[in-house]
Design an enzyme around this catalytic site. Structure first.
Site, PDB file in Angstrom:
ATOM      1  N   GLU A  59       0.824  -1.213   0.000  1.00  0.00           N
ATOM      2  CA  GLU A  59       0.000   0.000   0.000  1.00  0.00           C
ATOM      3  C   GLU A  59       0.857   1.262   0.000  1.00  0.00           C
ATOM      4  OE1 GLU A  59      -0.241  -2.701   2.094  1.00  0.00           O
ATOM      5  OE2 GLU A  59      -2.092  -2.523   3.235  1.00  0.00           O
ATOM      6  N   CYS A  87      -2.958  -2.498   7.607  1.00  0.00           N
ATOM      7  CA  CYS A  87      -2.507  -2.433   8.997  1.00  0.00           C
ATOM      8  C   CYS A  87      -2.611  -0.985   9.493  1.00  0.00           C
ATOM      9  CB  CYS A  87      -1.068  -2.932   9.090  1.00  0.00           C
ATOM     10  SG  CYS A  87       0.138  -1.814   8.332  1.00  0.00           S
ATOM     11  N   CYS A  90      -0.409   1.489   7.380  1.00  0.00           N
ATOM     12  CA  CYS A  90      -0.979   1.772   6.068  1.00  0.00           C
ATOM     13  C   CYS A  90      -2.278   2.555   6.178  1.00  0.00           C
ATOM     14  CB  CYS A  90      -1.173   0.473   5.294  1.00  0.00           C
ATOM     15  SG  CYS A  90       0.416  -0.303   4.876  1.00  0.00           S
TER      16      CYS A  90
END
Length: 154
Positions: A59, A87, A90
């Site tokens: 990402e 996560c 990100c």
């Protein structure tokens, strides 16, 4: 106007291709693509192992590349397709980049910050809340991860 479910699946398949290429390099198979105005502007798989960089998530690489290619850091017209629930790191980058929409595949019960462990992308206390669609091609996304880790443990 939001993409149709068929368009979401088409772009998610491209993210899955990025994830498969990451797996072939020995990386955890997570892939992402950034789409603006119906065109892919960036695509990547995880590069943490090869780059020796804990921040080299698919990402983040896509966000950085899209910003460079589009010539701006505010990516409100970008849809980020990613094979695994983002996560915390990100999710924070998604908010800070003002990404307009996030589409993800499999949930991540150990690190996911969209629905599993937290709801960062729907937290209205933050200065940006993207639209989110989860579960697009969740089964093939999850299967790729399970196969990767099963082979690693063997």
């Amino acid at each position: 106007m939001l993409p149709t479910p068929a368009e979401d699946e088409r772009f998610m398949r491209l993210a899955l291709d990025c994830a498969e290429r990451a797996a072939a390099r020995g990386e955890v198979p997570v892939g992402a693509v950034g789409v603006s105005s119906g065109l892919v502007v960036a695509g990547a798989g995880n590069l943490r192992e090869g780059a020796h960089d804990p921040t080299a998530h698919a990402e983040l690489i896509v966000i950085q590349e899209a910003a460079k290619r589009l010539g701006r850091w505010r990516l409100s017209d970008l849809t980020l397709y990613v094979t695994l629930e983002p996560c915390f790191m990100c999710a924070g980058a998604i908010v800070n980049a003002r990404i307009g929409r996030v589409v993800y595949g499999a949930v991540d019960p150990k690190a996911g910050a969209v629905e599993s462990l937290a709801s960062v992308l729907s937290d209205t206390r933050l200065n940006h809340v993207p639209r989110v669609t989860g579960g697009v091609l969740a089964e093939p996304s999850g299967a790729l991860l399970r196969a990767f880790f099963r082979a690693r443990r063997a």
